[in-house]
Design a protein around this motif. Structure first.
Motif, PDB file in Angstrom:
ATOM      1  N   GLY A  93       0.813  -1.208   0.000  1.00 21.09           N
ATOM      2  CA  GLY A  93       0.000   0.000   0.000  1.00 21.09           C
ATOM      3  C   GLY A  93       0.844   1.255   0.000  1.00 21.09           C
ATOM      4  N   PHE A  94       1.886   1.291   0.866  1.00 16.16           N
ATOM      5  CA  PHE A  94       2.794   2.434   0.904  1.00 16.16           C
ATOM      6  C   PHE A  94       3.552   2.578  -0.413  1.00 16.16           C
ATOM      7  CE2 PHE A  94       2.432   2.457   5.605  1.00 16.16           C
ATOM      8  CZ  PHE A  94       2.296   3.819   5.793  1.00 16.16           C
ATOM      9  N   ARG A  95       3.988   1.455  -0.967  1.00 16.88           N
ATOM     10  CA  ARG A  95       4.741   1.500  -2.228  1.00 16.88           C
ATOM     11  C   ARG A  95       3.895   2.097  -3.347  1.00 16.88           C
ATOM     12  NH1 ARG A  95       5.734  -1.496  -6.822  1.00 16.88           N
ATOM     13  NH2 ARG A  95       4.138  -3.052  -6.300  1.00 16.88           N
ATOM     14  N   SER A  96       2.634   1.710  -3.398  1.00 16.48           N
ATOM     15  CA  SER A  96       1.749   2.229  -4.422  1.00 16.48           C
ATOM     16  C   SER A  96       1.496   3.721  -4.240  1.00 16.48           C
ATOM     17  CB  SER A  96       0.414   1.472  -4.399  1.00 16.48           C
ATOM     18  OG  SER A  96      -0.419   1.884  -5.444  1.00 16.48           O
ATOM     19  N   ILE A  97       1.408   4.167  -2.983  1.00 12.07           N
ATOM     20  CA  ILE A  97       1.199   5.592  -2.718  1.00 12.07           C
ATOM     21  C   ILE A  97       2.370   6.417  -3.242  1.00 12.07           C
ATOM     22  CG2 ILE A  97       1.116   7.333  -0.872  1.00 12.07           C
ATOM     23  CD1 ILE A  97      -0.585   5.391   0.734  1.00 12.07           C
ATOM     24  N   PHE A  98       3.592   5.964  -2.949  1.00  7.40           N
ATOM     25  CA  PHE A  98       4.765   6.716  -3.392  1.00  7.40           C
ATOM     26  C   PHE A  98       5.006   6.564  -4.884  1.00  7.40           C
ATOM     27  CE2 PHE A  98       5.723   6.277   1.177  1.00  7.40           C
ATOM     28  CZ  PHE A  98       5.954   7.610   1.472  1.00  7.40           C
ATOM     29  N   THR A  99       4.564   5.445  -5.469  1.00  6.82           N
ATOM     30  CA  THR A  99       4.703   5.260  -6.917  1.00  6.82           C
ATOM     31  C   THR A  99       3.851   6.282  -7.664  1.00  6.82           C
ATOM     32  OG1 THR A  99       5.122   2.895  -6.652  1.00  6.82           O
ATOM     33  CG2 THR A  99       4.386   3.650  -8.828  1.00  6.82           C
TER      34      THR A  99
ATOM     35  N   LEU B  66       2.063  12.077  -7.234  1.00  7.50           N
ATOM     36  CA  LEU B  66       1.249  13.247  -7.544  1.00  7.50           C
ATOM     37  C   LEU B  66      -0.231  12.975  -7.349  1.00  7.50           C
ATOM     38  CD1 LEU B  66       1.215  16.145  -8.521  1.00  7.50           C
ATOM     39  CD2 LEU B  66       1.103  15.302 -10.880  1.00  7.50           C
ATOM     40  N   MET B  67      -0.690  11.822  -7.848  1.00 10.16           N
ATOM     41  CA  MET B  67      -2.086  11.472  -7.685  1.00 10.16           C
ATOM     42  C   MET B  67      -2.435  11.237  -6.219  1.00 10.16           C
ATOM     43  SD  MET B  67      -3.896  11.618 -10.413  1.00 10.16           S
ATOM     44  CE  MET B  67      -5.301  10.661  -9.887  1.00 10.16           C
ATOM     45  N   SER B  68      -1.514  10.629  -5.497  1.00  3.93           N
ATOM     46  CA  SER B  68      -1.753  10.389  -4.069  1.00  3.93           C
ATOM     47  C   SER B  68      -1.853  11.706  -3.318  1.00  3.93           C
ATOM     48  CB  SER B  68      -0.633   9.538  -3.483  1.00  3.93           C
ATOM     49  OG  SER B  68      -0.586   8.267  -4.098  1.00  3.93           O
ATOM     50  N   PHE B  69      -0.954  12.639  -3.651  1.00  2.00           N
ATOM     51  CA  PHE B  69      -1.000  13.963  -3.012  1.00  2.00           C
ATOM     52  C   PHE B  69      -2.317  14.664  -3.324  1.00  2.00           C
ATOM     53  CE2 PHE B  69      -0.402  18.555  -3.448  1.00  2.00           C
ATOM     54  CZ  PHE B  69      -0.006  18.892  -2.158  1.00  2.00           C
ATOM     55  N   ALA B  70      -2.729  14.579  -4.597  1.00  2.00           N
ATOM     56  CA  ALA B  70      -3.986  15.206  -4.994  1.00  2.00           C
ATOM     57  C   ALA B  70      -5.163  14.589  -4.246  1.00  2.00           C
ATOM     58  CB  ALA B  70      -4.184  15.061  -6.503  1.00  2.00           C
TER      59      ALA B  70
ATOM     60  N   LEU C  95      -4.610   6.662   2.371  1.00  2.00           N
ATOM     61  CA  LEU C  95      -4.877   7.981   1.790  1.00  2.00           C
ATOM     62  C   LEU C  95      -6.017   8.675   2.537  1.00  2.00           C
ATOM     63  CD1 LEU C  95      -4.662   7.156  -2.034  1.00  2.00           C
ATOM     64  CD2 LEU C  95      -3.010   8.467  -0.691  1.00  2.00           C
ATOM     65  N   GLY C  96      -7.078   7.927   2.811  1.00  2.00           N
ATOM     66  CA  GLY C  96      -8.210   8.504   3.528  1.00  2.00           C
ATOM     67  C   GLY C  96      -7.849   8.925   4.936  1.00  2.00           C
ATOM     68  N   LEU C  97      -7.062   8.092   5.622  1.00  2.00           N
ATOM     69  CA  LEU C  97      -6.668   8.409   6.991  1.00  2.00           C
ATOM     70  C   LEU C  97      -5.717   9.599   7.033  1.00  2.00           C
ATOM     71  CD1 LEU C  97      -7.077   7.461   9.878  1.00  2.00           C
ATOM     72  CD2 LEU C  97      -5.092   5.974   9.630  1.00  2.00           C
ATOM     73  N   ALA C  98      -4.777   9.661   6.067  1.00  2.00           N
ATOM     74  CA  ALA C  98      -3.858  10.798   6.009  1.00  2.00           C
ATOM     75  C   ALA C  98      -4.624  12.099   5.786  1.00  2.00           C
ATOM     76  CB  ALA C  98      -2.839  10.591   4.892  1.00  2.00           C
ATOM     77  N   GLY C  99      -5.574  12.075   4.853  1.00  2.00           N
ATOM     78  CA  GLY C  99      -6.392  13.264   4.621  1.00  2.00           C
ATOM     79  C   GLY C  99      -7.206  13.641   5.839  1.00  2.00           C
TER      80      GLY C  99
ATOM     81  N   GLY D 162     -12.731   9.211   6.523  1.00  2.00           N
ATOM     82  CA  GLY D 162     -11.570   8.953   5.670  1.00  2.00           C
ATOM     83  C   GLY D 162     -11.394   7.476   5.381  1.00  2.00           C
ATOM     84  N   LEU D 163     -11.544   6.640   6.394  1.00  2.00           N
ATOM     85  CA  LEU D 163     -11.390   5.201   6.206  1.00  2.00           C
ATOM     86  C   LEU D 163     -12.493   4.632   5.316  1.00  2.00           C
ATOM     87  CD1 LEU D 163     -10.351   4.111   9.813  1.00  2.00           C
ATOM     88  CD2 LEU D 163      -8.909   4.111   7.781  1.00  2.00           C
ATOM     89  N   VAL D 164     -13.727   5.068   5.545  1.00  2.00           N
ATOM     90  CA  VAL D 164     -14.842   4.566   4.739  1.00  2.00           C
ATOM     91  C   VAL D 164     -14.710   4.990   3.284  1.00  2.00           C
ATOM     92  CG1 VAL D 164     -17.326   4.778   4.352  1.00  2.00           C
ATOM     93  CG2 VAL D 164     -16.471   4.401   6.656  1.00  2.00           C
ATOM     94  N   VAL D 165     -14.376   6.254   3.065  1.00  2.00           N
ATOM     95  CA  VAL D 165     -14.214   6.756   1.699  1.00  2.00           C
ATOM     96  C   VAL D 165     -13.051   6.059   1.008  1.00  2.00           C
ATOM     97  CG1 VAL D 165     -13.572   8.785   0.341  1.00  2.00           C
ATOM     98  CG2 VAL D 165     -15.291   8.994   2.131  1.00  2.00           C
ATOM     99  N   GLY D 166     -11.933   5.931   1.729  1.00  2.00           N
ATOM    100  CA  GLY D 166     -10.765   5.266   1.144  1.00  2.00           C
ATOM    101  C   GLY D 166     -11.034   3.813   0.811  1.00  2.00           C
ATOM    102  N   THR D 167     -11.656   3.100   1.719  1.00  2.00           N
ATOM    103  CA  THR D 167     -11.966   1.687   1.493  1.00  2.00           C
ATOM    104  C   THR D 167     -12.986   1.521   0.371  1.00  2.00           C
ATOM    105  OG1 THR D 167     -11.549   1.218   3.830  1.00  2.00           O
ATOM    106  CG2 THR D 167     -12.773  -0.426   2.581  1.00  2.00           C
ATOM    107  N   GLY D 168     -14.039   2.329   0.413  1.00  2.00           N
ATOM    108  CA  GLY D 168     -15.080   2.234  -0.614  1.00  2.00           C
ATOM    109  C   GLY D 168     -14.549   2.536  -2.000  1.00  2.00           C
TER     110      GLY D 168
END
Length: 307
Positions: free
Chosen positions: A22-28, A31-35, A237-241, A289-295
């Motif tokens: 999950g972390f690897r995909s975020i950093f890969t 830009l999209m993850s930041f957005a 991503l949801g939890l970070a936001g 954040g968790l619900v939105v991210g998971t969904g």
């Protein structure tokens, strides 16, 4: 080979692997993850701001409700003892929180005090006590039931007439309902926007790894095994936001509350301190954040699992 691959997949089926992927995909997809995090943060701040305004507004209305009352006049033929005996009957009514008895003498004093300093003050003070009547100030639990409560009070033996302003009560109820409806609509819209953003972010990740997913499926990986890293990515991503939105919301709310408390033109407004609400705000933000991210993740990965 297929069997060996399946065994390997099962052995790798652990949370450490999912979190790392999950972390690897975020950093890969930096830009999209930041957005995605930024948009979740923005949506939660807007949602939280409207919700906190609604909470403060609801408390203000609650205080107005507590102060809102109507007068029920006692039959003029009743003695003082008979008039005071009515109190228990009024308090027994379902929507009555409490009542306050005022004698005709006290009513006269209050009336004169109300117009203290008026040029006709002496005239008010010289009014005969008989002009006034013993009365009860009736406080209600729910002001939306004011008309029904008035009818019930009028039905109590010994009550003869009332003084009320139902139009003010109806105004309170209308404003409260409109505020609650607007806040609910905005919250739903912002949740849908956040869900859409997460969906597209995870969808991009799954598209770039579609061949890898196909190979994993052909090697015997289960849908749950393939889906889990993407779900973890969405949750992160949801939890970070949510965490960033919480601290941003705290700062914005504190600045606005300070401006209201120190302002000379809006001193009638009392703002609930954020310290009294931070646990609830953090819990709602984190859960959202968790619900939105998971969904969003589950929706995005679904079609790529049909191999």
């Amino acid at each position: 080979t297929r069997q060996a691959g399946t065994i390997k997949m099962k052995r790798s089926y652990n949370f450490g692997y999912f979190i790392a992927e999950g972390f690897r995909s975020i950093f890969t997809h930096g830009l999209m993850s930041f957005a995605a995090v930024f948009m979740i943060l923005a949506c939660l701040i807007i949602m939280g701001s409207f919700s906190l305004v609604a909470v403060n507004f609801e408390r203000e209305l609650g205080q107005l409700e507590a102060d809102n009352q109507f007068l029920a006049f006692v039959d003029e033929t009743y003695t003082r003892e008979q008039a005071q005996a009515i109190q228990a009957k009024l308090e027994a009514l379902e929507n009555v929180s409490y009542v306050e008895f005022t004698t005709k003498e006290q009513a006269k004093e209050n009336y004169a005090a109300k117009y203290a300093g008026d040029q006709n003050q002496e005239l008010y003070e010289e009014l005969p006590t008989e002009v006034f009547r013993d009365r009860y100030a009736v406080h209600m639990k729910d002001i939306s039931l004011m008309n029904e409560t008035i009818d019930q009070v009028e039905g109590v033996e010994g009550i003869d007439g009332h003084q009320a302003a139902p139009e003010i009560t109806e105004g309170f109820v209308m404003v409260r309902n409109v505020a609650a409806g607007v806040a609910l609509i905005l919250i739903v819209l912002l949740l849908l926007i956040s869900l859409f953003i997460i969906y597209n972010t995870i969808k991009l990740g799954t598209f770039t790894r579609r061949e890898e997913i196909t190979i994993m499926k052909m090697c015997g990986a289960t849908n749950g095994f393939v889906r889990a890293p993407f779900v973890v990515e969405g949750m992160l991503l949801g939890l970070a936001g949510a965490v960033l939105a919480f601290f941003a919301q705290w700062g914005v709310y504190s600045l606005i509350a300070h401006a209201i408390d120190t302002g000379s033109t809006i001193q009638l407004i009392t703002v609930i301190p954020f310290q009294e609400m931070w646990k609830g705000v953090l819990a709602v933000f984190a859960a959202t954040g968790l619900v939105v991210g998971t969904g969003g993740s589950v929706m995005a990965i679904h079609k790529f699992l049909q191999v």
